[in-house]
Design a protein around this motif. Structure first.
Motif, PDB file in Angstrom:
ATOM      1  N   THR A  23     -40.731  12.039  16.798  1.00 14.15           N
ATOM      2  CA  THR A  23     -40.610  13.496  16.893  1.00 14.15           C
ATOM      3  C   THR A  23     -41.987  14.133  16.709  1.00 14.15           C
ATOM      4  O   THR A  23     -42.710  13.829  15.760  1.00 14.15           O
ATOM      5  CB  THR A  23     -39.645  14.034  15.830  1.00 14.15           C
ATOM      6  OG1 THR A  23     -38.344  13.480  16.042  1.00 14.15           O
ATOM      7  CG2 THR A  23     -39.554  15.544  15.888  1.00 14.15           C
ATOM      8  N   VAL A  26     -40.852  20.099  14.878  1.00 12.81           N
ATOM      9  CA  VAL A  26     -39.594  20.640  14.383  1.00 12.81           C
ATOM     10  C   VAL A  26     -39.673  22.159  14.504  1.00 12.81           C
ATOM     11  O   VAL A  26     -40.596  22.778  13.968  1.00 12.81           O
ATOM     12  CB  VAL A  26     -39.333  20.230  12.920  1.00 12.81           C
ATOM     13  CG1 VAL A  26     -38.070  20.901  12.393  1.00 12.81           C
ATOM     14  CG2 VAL A  26     -39.222  18.718  12.787  1.00 12.81           C
ATOM     15  N   HIS A  27     -38.716  22.737  15.215  1.00 15.89           N
ATOM     16  CA  HIS A  27     -38.668  24.184  15.389  1.00 15.89           C
ATOM     17  C   HIS A  27     -37.347  24.686  14.830  1.00 15.89           C
ATOM     18  O   HIS A  27     -36.282  24.123  15.106  1.00 15.89           O
ATOM     19  CB  HIS A  27     -38.793  24.560  16.865  1.00 15.89           C
ATOM     20  CG  HIS A  27     -38.763  26.037  17.127  1.00 15.89           C
ATOM     21  ND1 HIS A  27     -37.583  26.762  17.228  1.00 15.89           N
ATOM     22  CD2 HIS A  27     -39.760  26.942  17.293  1.00 15.89           C
ATOM     23  CE1 HIS A  27     -37.860  28.031  17.450  1.00 15.89           C
ATOM     24  NE2 HIS A  27     -39.169  28.173  17.496  1.00 15.89           N
ATOM     25  N   SER A  29     -34.967  28.281  14.110  1.00 23.64           N
ATOM     26  CA  SER A  29     -34.727  29.719  14.241  1.00 23.64           C
ATOM     27  C   SER A  29     -33.400  30.047  13.573  1.00 23.64           C
ATOM     28  O   SER A  29     -32.545  29.171  13.401  1.00 23.64           O
ATOM     29  CB  SER A  29     -34.702  30.149  15.715  1.00 23.64           C
ATOM     30  OG  SER A  29     -33.635  29.509  16.405  1.00 23.64           O
ATOM     31  N   GLU A  73     -38.117  32.672  13.030  1.00 28.74           N
ATOM     32  CA  GLU A  73     -38.317  31.318  13.553  1.00 28.74           C
ATOM     33  C   GLU A  73     -39.655  30.770  13.084  1.00 28.74           C
ATOM     34  O   GLU A  73     -40.560  31.530  12.716  1.00 28.74           O
ATOM     35  CB  GLU A  73     -38.235  31.303  15.079  1.00 28.74           C
ATOM     36  CG  GLU A  73     -39.291  32.150  15.778  1.00 28.74           C
ATOM     37  CD  GLU A  73     -39.145  32.087  17.283  1.00 28.74           C
ATOM     38  OE1 GLU A  73     -38.924  30.972  17.817  1.00 28.74           O
ATOM     39  OE2 GLU A  73     -39.261  33.137  17.937  1.00 28.74           O
ATOM     40  N   PHE A  75     -42.208  26.755  13.235  1.00 23.02           N
ATOM     41  CA  PHE A  75     -42.336  25.360  13.660  1.00 23.02           C
ATOM     42  C   PHE A  75     -43.303  24.637  12.741  1.00 23.02           C
ATOM     43  O   PHE A  75     -44.160  25.261  12.080  1.00 23.02           O
ATOM     44  CB  PHE A  75     -42.821  25.257  15.116  1.00 23.02           C
ATOM     45  CG  PHE A  75     -44.291  25.590  15.290  1.00 23.02           C
ATOM     46  CD1 PHE A  75     -45.280  24.611  15.171  1.00 23.02           C
ATOM     47  CD2 PHE A  75     -44.680  26.899  15.551  1.00 23.02           C
ATOM     48  CE1 PHE A  75     -46.619  24.928  15.312  1.00 23.02           C
ATOM     49  CE2 PHE A  75     -46.026  27.227  15.692  1.00 23.02           C
ATOM     50  CZ  PHE A  75     -46.995  26.240  15.575  1.00 23.02           C
ATOM     51  N   THR A 114     -30.590  27.245  14.161  1.00 21.49           N
ATOM     52  CA  THR A 114     -30.807  26.327  15.277  1.00 21.49           C
ATOM     53  C   THR A 114     -32.068  25.516  15.021  1.00 21.49           C
ATOM     54  O   THR A 114     -33.145  26.089  14.800  1.00 21.49           O
ATOM     55  CB  THR A 114     -30.949  27.095  16.601  1.00 21.49           C
ATOM     56  OG1 THR A 114     -29.761  27.851  16.827  1.00 21.49           O
ATOM     57  CG2 THR A 114     -31.170  26.141  17.766  1.00 21.49           C
ATOM     58  N   VAL A 115     -31.931  24.193  15.030  1.00 25.92           N
ATOM     59  CA  VAL A 115     -33.061  23.288  14.868  1.00 25.92           C
ATOM     60  C   VAL A 115     -33.309  22.591  16.201  1.00 25.92           C
ATOM     61  O   VAL A 115     -32.390  21.993  16.770  1.00 25.92           O
ATOM     62  CB  VAL A 115     -32.808  22.247  13.765  1.00 25.92           C
ATOM     63  CG1 VAL A 115     -33.986  21.266  13.668  1.00 25.92           C
ATOM     64  CG2 VAL A 115     -32.564  22.923  12.433  1.00 25.92           C
ATOM     65  N   THR A 116     -34.533  22.678  16.705  1.00 26.70           N
ATOM     66  CA  THR A 116     -34.914  22.035  17.960  1.00 26.70           C
ATOM     67  C   THR A 116     -35.992  21.002  17.668  1.00 26.70           C
ATOM     68  O   THR A 116     -37.027  21.336  17.075  1.00 26.70           O
ATOM     69  CB  THR A 116     -35.444  23.074  18.966  1.00 26.70           C
ATOM     70  OG1 THR A 116     -34.445  24.085  19.169  1.00 26.70           O
ATOM     71  CG2 THR A 116     -35.783  22.417  20.291  1.00 26.70           C
ATOM     72  N   LEU A 117     -35.747  19.762  18.061  1.00 22.72           N
ATOM     73  CA  LEU A 117     -36.688  18.664  17.849  1.00 22.72           C
ATOM     74  C   LEU A 117     -37.332  18.295  19.186  1.00 22.72           C
ATOM     75  O   LEU A 117     -36.623  18.044  20.164  1.00 22.72           O
ATOM     76  CB  LEU A 117     -35.973  17.451  17.264  1.00 22.72           C
ATOM     77  CG  LEU A 117     -35.167  17.707  15.979  1.00 22.72           C
ATOM     78  CD1 LEU A 117     -34.443  16.448  15.546  1.00 22.72           C
ATOM     79  CD2 LEU A 117     -36.077  18.214  14.875  1.00 22.72           C
ATOM     80  N   THR A 118     -38.650  18.277  19.220  1.00 24.45           N
ATOM     81  CA  THR A 118     -39.384  17.931  20.436  1.00 24.45           C
ATOM     82  C   THR A 118     -39.947  16.528  20.300  1.00 24.45           C
ATOM     83  O   THR A 118     -40.719  16.260  19.368  1.00 24.45           O
ATOM     84  CB  THR A 118     -40.530  18.924  20.677  1.00 24.45           C
ATOM     85  OG1 THR A 118     -40.001  20.239  20.749  1.00 24.45           O
ATOM     86  CG2 THR A 118     -41.293  18.590  21.940  1.00 24.45           C
TER      87      THR A 118
END
Length: 460
Positions: A23, A26-27, A29, A73, A75, A114-118
């Motif tokens: 990963t 980690v973002h 919002s 939000e 990151f 909301t957790v967004t993993l890149t």
């Protein structure tokens, strides 16, 4: 992740989520509802932060950032992070979003996170560079500072560079970084410091039972805030501040905002912030409470607590350096400034325009200044003298353990003047000075333009 927090929820709620290997970012919002509430009833306010795979235990090993309610939000990644958060590789494991329900409406607080993993290469984290602990000083002299300032790394709106520019314009020699519950600003002050401005590093430890400044700690020192007075844990974290070379300074102890009034007592404090921002009735109460503690200290023969003043500036139109603490220090270094503050060799002024020279002289010519003691027999006549500049039409009051014993005529429009008063240690165990503006109405004293820490009289 969705849920509803009822009134009376825990101070902090932790939402776990998994971060897999590989990963890069980690973002997070979030949003929450704000239903209408009856007049006088607090509505919903939800703070947020982040802890990594090292966990959420008190002490903060897993701490990765806190933005309170200032952002929706943020990151984190290895090379960068949103202000308020610490850069570093997103290591695999169970992470937690920390929610802090500051106030909850009677209907409850419904949230969505909301957790967004890149995915990608985690990359490397550059080594932080911190401001130096020394600036170009003038040897033993009076130095002006503001030790309570907020940048965009918490709920402020100014960058460190903008704050430093305003500090220089206000004639300050030193400042202290004090963002709420995070140290993310610390490396960002290096470029803002210089030979003419000492930048000390710290934190405003923002608990639910009051706020306290960690003043001049070692770079990167994080101090946890997740406890109340009834938990009996504050002493542990006060020691953490001192072990990191800092001072413990309760901030705005009588402020009326939710969770702002100081409930931990003053046994662990090194000084107390008596004047916070533009002078208000809260500050008048804080001044009276501080003076009452001075009276108790001299009558019980115990140590006393020096007073400070800071701006608590967040954004325009908040004025950096209103007020400012003027401290007598051996040089412009972190340690020397802290020594002066701890000893009470200081006074507080509303601006660089106001200067005070305050002391007490005995018949043999010996003189003691703020924070010092003139050790003479109780029946010895002594002369109290205050020289003032920059306070047009202000009045001087001399305050002792017996109350206000001298009130002078208003100073001339030039703002400069000298006041002398004779007393003895038997009549006054200490004496301190206040310079006040004209009263706005009735018998109430006017707002402060400046005040000093005490000079103590008599043998201990």
């Amino acid at each position: 992740m969705r849920g509803t927090l009822p009134p009376g929820s825990p101070d902090y709620v932790y939402l776990p989520f998994g971060v897999p290997p590989g990963t890069a970012e980690v973002h997070v919002s979030y949003r929450y509802d704000r239903p209408a509430v009856p007049a006088g009833t607090p509505g919903n306010a939800l703070d947020i932060g982040l802890f990594d795979e090292r966990g959420t235990e008190l002490g903060g090993r897993g701490f990765r950032g806190w933005s309170g309610g200032a952002r929706t939000e943020f990151f984190v990644r290895a090379d960068d992070a949103t202000p308020g958060y610490l850069p570093g590789p997103p290591r695999p494991g169970t992470w937690h979003v920390a929610l802090g329900p500051y106030t909850v409406a009677p209907q409850g607080l419904t949230y969505e996170v909301t957790v967004t993993l890149t995915p990608g290469d985690p990359g490397r984290t550059p080594a932080p560079v911190y401001p130096p602990g020394r600036a170009r000083g003038r040897g033993r002299d009076w130095y002006r500072g503001d030790c309570h300032l907020h940048s965009w790394h918490s709920d402020g709106r100014r960058t460190p560079a903008e704050i430093a520019a305003l500090a220089r314009a206000a004639g300050l020699d030193f400042i202290n970084s004090s963002d709420h519950n995070t140290t993310s600003a610390h490396p960002h002050w290096a470029a803002a410091a210089g030979d003419d401005l000492l930048v000390m590093l710290g934190e405003e430890i923002t608990t639910r039972n009051g706020h306290v400044l960690a003043l001049g700690t070692d770079p990167g020192t994080f101090v946890d805030w997740r406890y109340r007075a009834r938990d009996g844990r504050f002493g542990r974290f006060a020691r953490r501040v001192r072990e990191a070379g800092g001072l413990v300074v309760p901030a705005h102890p009588h402020a009326t905002c939710v969770g702002c009034a100081w409930k931990f007592g003053f046994g662990e404090a090194d000084a107390v912030e008596v004047w916070n921002g533009p002078y208000t009735p809260d500050d008048e109460v804080a001044l009276a409470a501080w003076d009452a503690r001075l009276v108790a200290s001299v009558r019980q023969g115990r140590g006393w607590l020096p007073a400070m003043g800071d701006s608590d500036a967040h954004r325009d139109p908040d004025a950096v350096g209103l007020p400012q603490t003027v401290v007598l220090a051996d040089d412009l270094t972190r340690e020397a400034i802290q020594d002066g503050l701890r000893a009470g060799r200081s006074y507080v002024a509303e601006s660089r325009a106001v200067t005070l020279d305050f002391g007490v002289t005995g018949p043999d010519g010996r003189r003691a200044g703020t924070g010092e003691r003139l050790a003479v027999p109780d029946d010895t006549p002594v002369t109290v003298r205050l020289d003032v500049t920059g306070a047009p039409r202000c009045s001087v009051r001399l305050v002792t353990d017996q109350g206000v014993l001298f009130t002078g005529d208003p100073l001339p429009v030039s703002g400069a003047g000298t006041v002398e008063w004779r007393t003895t240690p038997a009549y006054a165990a200490y004496v301190r000075a206040e310079v006040r503006h004209e009263a706005a109405a009735g018998p109430l004293p006017g707002a402060l333009a400046a005040f000093t820490n005490p000079v103590f009289l008599g043998r201990t």
